[in-house]
Design a protein around this motif. Structure first.
Motif, PDB file in Angstrom:
ATOM      1  N   VAL A 219      43.957  53.490  33.022  1.00  0.00           N
ATOM      2  CA  VAL A 219      43.407  52.388  33.994  1.00  0.00           C
ATOM      3  C   VAL A 219      43.859  51.001  33.608  1.00  0.00           C
ATOM      4  CG1 VAL A 219      41.083  51.056  34.519  1.00  0.00           C
ATOM      5  CG2 VAL A 219      40.870  53.694  33.534  1.00  0.00           C
ATOM      6  N   ARG A 220      44.356  50.433  34.813  1.00  0.00           N
ATOM      7  CA  ARG A 220      44.961  49.079  34.699  1.00  0.00           C
ATOM      8  C   ARG A 220      44.251  48.200  35.428  1.00  0.00           C
ATOM      9  NH1 ARG A 220      51.083  48.077  36.749  1.00  0.00           N
ATOM     10  NH2 ARG A 220      51.414  45.669  36.285  1.00  0.00           N
ATOM     11  N   GLY A 221      43.801  46.987  34.712  1.00  0.00           N
ATOM     12  CA  GLY A 221      42.834  46.079  35.318  1.00  0.00           C
ATOM     13  C   GLY A 221      43.395  44.623  35.231  1.00  0.00           C
TER      14      GLY A 221
ATOM     15  N   LEU B 134      36.910  41.655  25.216  1.00  0.00           N
ATOM     16  CA  LEU B 134      35.885  42.362  25.654  1.00  0.00           C
ATOM     17  C   LEU B 134      36.277  42.631  27.174  1.00  0.00           C
ATOM     18  CD1 LEU B 134      32.647  40.630  24.158  1.00  0.00           C
ATOM     19  CD2 LEU B 134      34.031  42.771  23.348  1.00  0.00           C
ATOM     20  N   ILE B 135      36.530  44.100  27.343  1.00  0.00           N
ATOM     21  CA  ILE B 135      37.086  44.424  28.619  1.00  0.00           C
ATOM     22  C   ILE B 135      35.942  45.380  29.262  1.00  0.00           C
ATOM     23  CG2 ILE B 135      38.882  45.553  29.994  1.00  0.00           C
ATOM     24  CD1 ILE B 135      40.756  45.063  27.656  1.00  0.00           C
ATOM     25  N   PRO B 136      35.121  44.784  30.153  1.00  0.00           N
ATOM     26  CA  PRO B 136      33.973  45.585  30.780  1.00  0.00           C
ATOM     27  C   PRO B 136      34.477  46.683  31.563  1.00  0.00           C
ATOM     28  CG  PRO B 136      33.993  43.447  32.020  1.00  0.00           C
ATOM     29  CD  PRO B 136      35.103  43.444  31.049  1.00  0.00           C
ATOM     30  N   VAL B 137      33.564  47.831  31.819  1.00  0.00           N
ATOM     31  CA  VAL B 137      33.924  48.808  32.690  1.00  0.00           C
ATOM     32  C   VAL B 137      32.746  49.008  33.516  1.00  0.00           C
ATOM     33  CG1 VAL B 137      34.619  51.386  33.061  1.00  0.00           C
ATOM     34  CG2 VAL B 137      35.772  49.736  31.299  1.00  0.00           C
ATOM     35  N   ALA B 138      31.382  49.339  32.860  1.00  0.00           N
ATOM     36  CA  ALA B 138      30.194  49.695  33.275  1.00  0.00           C
ATOM     37  C   ALA B 138      29.254  48.488  32.825  1.00  0.00           C
ATOM     38  CB  ALA B 138      29.901  51.045  33.329  1.00  0.00           C
ATOM     39  N   ILE B 139      28.326  48.362  33.749  1.00  0.00           N
ATOM     40  CA  ILE B 139      27.062  47.330  33.422  1.00  0.00           C
ATOM     41  C   ILE B 139      25.997  47.988  34.080  1.00  0.00           C
ATOM     42  CG2 ILE B 139      26.228  45.189  33.963  1.00  0.00           C
ATOM     43  CD1 ILE B 139      28.941  44.071  34.257  1.00  0.00           C
TER      44      ILE B 139
ATOM     45  N   VAL C  38      44.341  50.523  23.948  1.00  0.00           N
ATOM     46  CA  VAL C  38      43.977  49.297  24.897  1.00  0.00           C
ATOM     47  C   VAL C  38      45.241  48.094  24.558  1.00  0.00           C
ATOM     48  CG1 VAL C  38      42.399  47.420  25.584  1.00  0.00           C
ATOM     49  CG2 VAL C  38      41.665  49.815  24.736  1.00  0.00           C
ATOM     50  N   ALA C  39      45.953  47.796  25.909  1.00  0.00           N
ATOM     51  CA  ALA C  39      46.834  46.713  25.534  1.00  0.00           C
ATOM     52  C   ALA C  39      46.739  45.833  26.431  1.00  0.00           C
ATOM     53  CB  ALA C  39      48.354  47.464  25.974  1.00  0.00           C
ATOM     54  N   VAL C  40      46.817  44.338  26.375  1.00  0.00           N
ATOM     55  CA  VAL C  40      46.369  43.188  27.076  1.00  0.00           C
ATOM     56  C   VAL C  40      47.795  42.567  27.354  1.00  0.00           C
ATOM     57  CG1 VAL C  40      45.423  41.225  27.162  1.00  0.00           C
ATOM     58  CG2 VAL C  40      44.236  43.127  26.091  1.00  0.00           C
TER      59      VAL C  40
ATOM     60  N   ASP D 119      53.335  38.973  32.879  1.00  0.00           N
ATOM     61  CA  ASP D 119      54.108  40.060  32.456  1.00  0.00           C
ATOM     62  C   ASP D 119      53.644  41.049  33.473  1.00  0.00           C
ATOM     63  OD1 ASP D 119      55.070  38.832  30.171  1.00  0.00           O
ATOM     64  OD2 ASP D 119      53.072  39.367  28.774  1.00  0.00           O
ATOM     65  N   VAL D 120      52.917  41.124  34.259  1.00  0.00           N
ATOM     66  CA  VAL D 120      52.250  42.016  35.002  1.00  0.00           C
ATOM     67  C   VAL D 120      53.305  42.078  36.332  1.00  0.00           C
ATOM     68  CG1 VAL D 120      50.516  42.974  36.548  1.00  0.00           C
ATOM     69  CG2 VAL D 120      50.017  42.100  34.488  1.00  0.00           C
ATOM     70  N   SER D 121      54.043  42.989  36.679  1.00  0.00           N
ATOM     71  CA  SER D 121      55.067  43.026  37.774  1.00  0.00           C
ATOM     72  C   SER D 121      54.417  42.957  39.106  1.00  0.00           C
ATOM     73  CB  SER D 121      56.029  44.291  37.708  1.00  0.00           C
ATOM     74  OG  SER D 121      55.424  45.551  37.756  1.00  0.00           O
ATOM     75  N   ASP D 122      53.262  43.559  39.227  1.00  0.00           N
ATOM     76  CA  ASP D 122      52.644  43.580  40.725  1.00  0.00           C
ATOM     77  C   ASP D 122      51.222  43.289  40.412  1.00  0.00           C
ATOM     78  OD1 ASP D 122      51.842  43.612  42.962  1.00  0.00           O
ATOM     79  OD2 ASP D 122      52.666  45.985  43.716  1.00  0.00           O
ATOM     80  N   PRO D 123      50.709  42.436  40.386  1.00  0.00           N
ATOM     81  CA  PRO D 123      49.165  41.883  40.018  1.00  0.00           C
ATOM     82  C   PRO D 123      48.501  43.005  40.977  1.00  0.00           C
ATOM     83  CG  PRO D 123      50.143  40.039  40.130  1.00  0.00           C
ATOM     84  CD  PRO D 123      51.295  41.099  40.379  1.00  0.00           C
ATOM     85  N   SER D 124      48.811  43.209  42.183  1.00  0.00           N
ATOM     86  CA  SER D 124      48.004  43.963  43.154  1.00  0.00           C
ATOM     87  C   SER D 124      47.563  45.296  42.621  1.00  0.00           C
ATOM     88  CB  SER D 124      48.832  43.955  44.526  1.00  0.00           C
ATOM     89  OG  SER D 124      49.877  44.800  44.456  1.00  0.00           O
ATOM     90  N   GLU D 125      48.240  45.793  41.886  1.00  0.00           N
ATOM     91  CA  GLU D 125      48.035  47.231  41.364  1.00  0.00           C
ATOM     92  C   GLU D 125      46.895  47.099  40.258  1.00  0.00           C
ATOM     93  OE1 GLU D 125      51.657  48.633  39.619  1.00  0.00           O
ATOM     94  OE2 GLU D 125      52.859  48.607  41.575  1.00  0.00           O
ATOM     95  N   GLY D 126      46.417  46.063  39.787  1.00  0.00           N
ATOM     96  CA  GLY D 126      45.675  45.913  38.670  1.00  0.00           C
ATOM     97  C   GLY D 126      44.238  46.345  39.089  1.00  0.00           C
TER      98      GLY D 126
END
Length: 237
Positions: A16-18, A190-195, A223-225, A230-237
């Motif tokens: 998962v990349r966000g 803190l990286i949320p996935v579900a609420i 988990v890497a931040v 550093d993100v080549s294509d932010p639209s892929e997040g």
């Protein structure tokens, strides 16, 4: 899934990349005057939207949870941000983290009596505490990034695995992250996935399998931040 013949290994891999923007500290955004002290004054529209996150869900048959909650606002201790810090500090100093394989989440009363539990147990007790103080709060499941793990060091409790924490709604600031397991509020880790309003609505993994008792059943998470640059294509997040 059904397989025609036995196998030596079954592996599920998810990537998962966000892109996530964190906020540091409960004072990062100024609160509206109506949110500076407990009880927070929500507007009628806010009540409509927050109703499910305001009503306590857990039983408190012996009143122990209610008595414990009162200690955080006893006397002239009603400043909202101070109450949040006091609750987080209490979890950090008076409770011990204890992992377990039993399915489900402990009741708030059991966590309070034993002064121990998992991150989900601490979160459920804190949610019920905040709701009884009139604060809208909800359950968050996701991941905890810890830079210490990048170098192979021992990280914070819950890092490198699925993690749980609380979000509390304060007018002016919005939904604020609070992690009772690690005494964190806000931040970029803190990286949320579900609420959800209840832990049972955010189960990270469920199912059944047949095998020998010695078969390995485990899960590893990395988990890497990285910075946005550093993100080549932010639209892929």
């Amino acid at each position: 899934m059904e397989f025609s013949e036995p196998g030596s290994e079954l592996t599920f891999t998810f990537t998962v990349r966000g892109i996530y923007f964190g906020i540091k500290g409960v004072d990062a955004f100024p609160l509206e005057p109506r949110a500076e002290e407990i009880p927070v004054q929500y507007t009628p529209d806010e009540w409509t939207d927050l109703a499910g996150y305001l009503r306590p869900h857990a039983e408190d048959p012996d009143g122990s949870v209610a008595a414990w909650i009162k200690s955080f606002v006893a006397g002239d201790q009603d400043r909202t941000t101070d109450v949040l810090r006091r609750i987080l500090k209490t979890f950090r100093t008076d409770f011990g983290y204890r992992g377990r394989d039993v399915e489900g989440t402990q009741s708030p009363g059991e966590t309070l009596r034993s002064r121990s539990g998992t991150c989900r147990d601490f979160v459920w007790l804190m949610i019920e505490t905040l709701r009884r103080l009139g604060l809208a709060s909800r359950f968050v499941s996701g991941y905890l990034y810890d830079a210490a793990l990048d170098g192979g060091a021992v990280g914070m409790t819950g890092s490198g695995a699925t993690h749980a924490w609380v979000q509390v709604f304060l007018p002016g600031a919005g939904w604020l992250d609070c992690d009772p397991t690690n005494n964190l509020n806000g931040g970029f880790d803190l990286i949320p996935v579900a609420i959800a309003r209840h832990p049972g609505q955010a189960i990270p993994l469920a199912g059944s399998w047949f095998g020998d008792t010695g078969d390995y059943l485990g899960m590893s998470i990395d988990v890497a931040v990285r910075k946005i640059s550093d993100v080549s294509d932010p639209s892929e997040g």
